[in-house]
Scaffold this motif. Structure first.
Motif, PDB file in Angstrom:
ATOM      1  N   ARG A  50       1.327  -0.926   0.229  1.00  0.00           N
ATOM      2  CA  ARG A  50      -0.097  -0.162  -0.198  1.00  0.00           C
ATOM      3  C   ARG A  50       1.563   1.183  -0.204  1.00  0.00           C
ATOM      4  N   ASP A  51       1.681   1.685   0.655  1.00  0.00           N
ATOM      5  CA  ASP A  51       2.615   2.407   1.039  1.00  0.00           C
ATOM      6  C   ASP A  51       3.658   2.497  -0.755  1.00  0.00           C
ATOM      7  N   ASP A  52       4.187   1.748  -0.719  1.00  0.00           N
ATOM      8  CA  ASP A  52       4.379   2.289  -2.351  1.00  0.00           C
ATOM      9  C   ASP A  52       3.649   2.244  -3.686  1.00  0.00           C
ATOM     10  N   ALA A  53       2.097   2.169  -2.972  1.00  0.00           N
ATOM     11  CA  ALA A  53       1.295   2.715  -4.509  1.00  0.00           C
ATOM     12  C   ALA A  53       0.800   3.825  -3.562  1.00  0.00           C
ATOM     13  N   LEU A  54       0.181   4.127  -2.582  1.00  0.00           N
ATOM     14  CA  LEU A  54       0.895   5.877  -2.124  1.00  0.00           C
ATOM     15  C   LEU A  54       1.246   6.707  -2.816  1.00  0.00           C
ATOM     16  N   ASP A  55       2.765   5.838  -3.042  1.00  0.00           N
ATOM     17  CA  ASP A  55       4.078   7.416  -3.118  1.00  0.00           C
ATOM     18  C   ASP A  55       3.874   6.676  -4.952  1.00  0.00           C
ATOM     19  N   LEU A  56       3.573   5.691  -6.121  1.00  0.00           N
ATOM     20  CA  LEU A  56       3.242   6.298  -6.500  1.00  0.00           C
ATOM     21  C   LEU A  56       2.223   7.285  -7.469  1.00  0.00           C
ATOM     22  N   VAL A  57       1.636   7.491  -6.450  1.00  0.00           N
ATOM     23  CA  VAL A  57       0.527   8.319  -6.572  1.00  0.00           C
ATOM     24  C   VAL A  57       0.613   9.623  -6.540  1.00  0.00           C
ATOM     25  N   GLN A  58       1.484  10.193  -5.586  1.00  0.00           N
ATOM     26  CA  GLN A  58       1.977  11.038  -5.312  1.00  0.00           C
ATOM     27  C   GLN A  58       2.725  11.164  -6.237  1.00  0.00           C
ATOM     28  N   GLU A  59       4.152  10.719  -6.467  1.00  0.00           N
ATOM     29  CA  GLU A  59       5.047  10.722  -7.668  1.00  0.00           C
ATOM     30  C   GLU A  59       3.955  11.540  -8.736  1.00  0.00           C
ATOM     31  N   THR A  60       3.090  10.912  -9.164  1.00  0.00           N
ATOM     32  CA  THR A  60       2.609  11.073 -11.175  1.00  0.00           C
ATOM     33  C   THR A  60       2.183  12.783 -10.522  1.00  0.00           C
ATOM     34  N   PHE A  61       0.936  12.923  -9.516  1.00  0.00           N
ATOM     35  CA  PHE A  61       0.670  14.607  -9.644  1.00  0.00           C
ATOM     36  C   PHE A  61       1.507  15.443  -8.915  1.00  0.00           C
ATOM     37  N   LEU A  62       2.554  14.866  -9.128  1.00  0.00           N
ATOM     38  CA  LEU A  62       3.640  15.583  -8.332  1.00  0.00           C
ATOM     39  C   LEU A  62       4.265  16.076 -10.136  1.00  0.00           C
ATOM     40  N   ARG A  63       4.056  15.481 -10.735  1.00  0.00           N
ATOM     41  CA  ARG A  63       4.999  14.905 -12.308  1.00  0.00           C
ATOM     42  C   ARG A  63       4.045  15.664 -13.176  1.00  0.00           C
ATOM     43  N   ALA A  64       3.111  15.509 -13.069  1.00  0.00           N
ATOM     44  CA  ALA A  64       1.647  16.655 -13.572  1.00  0.00           C
ATOM     45  C   ALA A  64       0.925  17.438 -12.806  1.00  0.00           C
ATOM     46  N   ALA A  65       1.860  18.044 -12.000  1.00  0.00           N
ATOM     47  CA  ALA A  65       1.953  19.334 -10.949  1.00  0.00           C
ATOM     48  C   ALA A  65       3.291  20.247 -12.143  1.00  0.00           C
ATOM     49  N   ARG A  66       4.324  19.678 -12.340  1.00  0.00           N
ATOM     50  CA  ARG A  66       5.229  20.092 -12.736  1.00  0.00           C
ATOM     51  C   ARG A  66       5.310  20.865 -13.491  1.00  0.00           C
ATOM     52  N   SER A  67       4.194  20.660 -14.899  1.00  0.00           N
ATOM     53  CA  SER A  67       3.297  21.226 -15.748  1.00  0.00           C
ATOM     54  C   SER A  67       2.203  20.752 -16.386  1.00  0.00           C
ATOM     55  N   PRO A  68       1.373  21.874 -15.144  1.00  0.00           N
ATOM     56  CA  PRO A  68      -0.193  21.361 -15.360  1.00  0.00           C
ATOM     57  C   PRO A  68      -0.543  22.132 -16.948  1.00  0.00           C
ATOM     58  N   GLY A  69       0.215  22.743 -16.696  1.00  0.00           N
ATOM     59  CA  GLY A  69      -0.860  23.240 -18.477  1.00  0.00           C
ATOM     60  C   GLY A  69      -1.360  22.194 -19.873  1.00  0.00           C
ATOM     61  N   SER A  70      -0.342  21.651 -18.861  1.00  0.00           N
ATOM     62  CA  SER A  70      -0.265  19.588 -19.877  1.00  0.00           C
ATOM     63  C   SER A  70      -1.464  19.478 -20.118  1.00  0.00           C
ATOM     64  N   ILE A  71      -1.750  19.075 -18.532  1.00  0.00           N
ATOM     65  CA  ILE A  71      -3.004  17.956 -18.418  1.00  0.00           C
ATOM     66  C   ILE A  71      -4.380  18.826 -19.766  1.00  0.00           C
ATOM     67  N   PRO A  72      -4.446  17.400 -19.975  1.00  0.00           N
ATOM     68  CA  PRO A  72      -5.627  16.840 -21.200  1.00  0.00           C
ATOM     69  C   PRO A  72      -6.840  17.527 -20.686  1.00  0.00           C
ATOM     70  N   VAL A  73      -7.733  18.232 -21.156  1.00  0.00           N
ATOM     71  CA  VAL A  73      -9.241  18.660 -21.533  1.00  0.00           C
ATOM     72  C   VAL A  73      -9.964  17.874 -21.366  1.00  0.00           C
ATOM     73  N   GLY A  74     -10.851  17.322 -20.733  1.00  0.00           N
ATOM     74  CA  GLY A  74     -11.922  16.356 -20.486  1.00  0.00           C
ATOM     75  C   GLY A  74     -11.655  15.392 -19.954  1.00  0.00           C
ATOM     76  N   PRO A  75     -12.724  14.306 -18.691  1.00  0.00           N
ATOM     77  CA  PRO A  75     -11.473  13.066 -18.265  1.00  0.00           C
ATOM     78  C   PRO A  75     -11.708  12.254 -18.601  1.00  0.00           C
ATOM     79  N   THR A  76     -11.969  11.909 -19.342  1.00  0.00           N
ATOM     80  CA  THR A  76     -11.435  10.588 -20.033  1.00  0.00           C
ATOM     81  C   THR A  76      -9.714  11.242 -20.287  1.00  0.00           C
ATOM     82  N   GLY A  77      -9.274  12.132 -21.603  1.00  0.00           N
ATOM     83  CA  GLY A  77      -7.785  12.260 -21.837  1.00  0.00           C
ATOM     84  C   GLY A  77      -7.271  12.416 -20.347  1.00  0.00           C
ATOM     85  N   GLU A  78      -7.431  13.285 -19.515  1.00  0.00           N
ATOM     86  CA  GLU A  78      -7.133  13.636 -17.931  1.00  0.00           C
ATOM     87  C   GLU A  78      -6.560  12.171 -17.663  1.00  0.00           C
TER      88      GLU A  78
END
Length: 192
Positions: A50-78
């Motif tokens: 579980r801890d590794d999974a939480l770290d993986l999700v956290q790292e995913t959103f940290l990477r996404a936060a580095r380029s928030p303008g790159s987030i595709p529009v719409g829930p499927t693309g996101e």
């Protein structure tokens, strides 16, 4: 309120005021709210705890936060974009582990030594070891199909590959898993 269907086929509700799409940090926050549970379930299937999974999700959103303008529009693309980030991070982790194990023999998983463990624990360990031995993309495809229940076209869309490639990875992954599990069971019996 708009209702969209997520990659697992379940509806994903999304309330997005018109101005919200203009602010990348708000779009990131909305993407987190909409997708973090789904990403955690996938991460939990790709990691051994579980801890590794939480770290993986956290790292995913940290990477996404580095380029928030790159987030595709719409829930499927996101969702597809975030899943690709998560898979790529996990693939990098697997590669680093392989390199470390290759250069440090003490890092390699120990062989079967406890013959008196419960069958369920042995089976789970056997499956995790076999999954760990698969190539990163193949493991991701097998996990998303067999454990998450995604169809090959859905996996292809998420990973940015063709459905034929997904089916090939599934076929090869099943073959590899069978071979690995069988060889691990033989090793376990030889130790008894």
């Amino acid at each position: 309120m708009a209702v969209y269907q997520g990659m697992n086929g379940l509806p994903v509700a999304s309330v997005r005021p018109a101005g919200l799409l203009d602010d990348p940090s708000e779009r990131l926050a909305a993407a987190f709210d909409a997708h973090h549970e789904r990403l955690f379930r996938l991460a939990r299937r790709l990691t051994s705890n579980r801890d590794d999974a939480l770290d993986l999700v956290q790292e995913t959103f940290l990477r996404a936060a580095r380029s928030p303008g790159s987030i595709p529009v719409g829930p499927t693309g996101e969702e597809a974009w975030l899943v690709r980030i998560l898979i790529n991070i996990r693939r990098d982790q697997w590669r680093r582990t392989v390199v470390r194990e290759r250069h440090d023999p003490e890092m390699k998983p120990s062989s079967w030594s406890n013959g008196n463990q419960e069958d369920a624990v042995i089976a789970r360990t056997t499956v995790w070891r076999a999954l760990d031995a698969l190539a990163p993309r193949r493991r991701a495809v097998v996990v998303m199909h067999e454990l998450e229940g995604l169809t090959p076209p859905a996996i292809a869309s998420l990973l940015g590959i063709s459905a034929v490639t997904v089916r090939w990875h599934l076929s090869m992954g099943r073959r590899d898993l069978t071979r690995l599990v069988t060889s691990q069971k033989r090793e376990g019996h030889e130790d008894c």
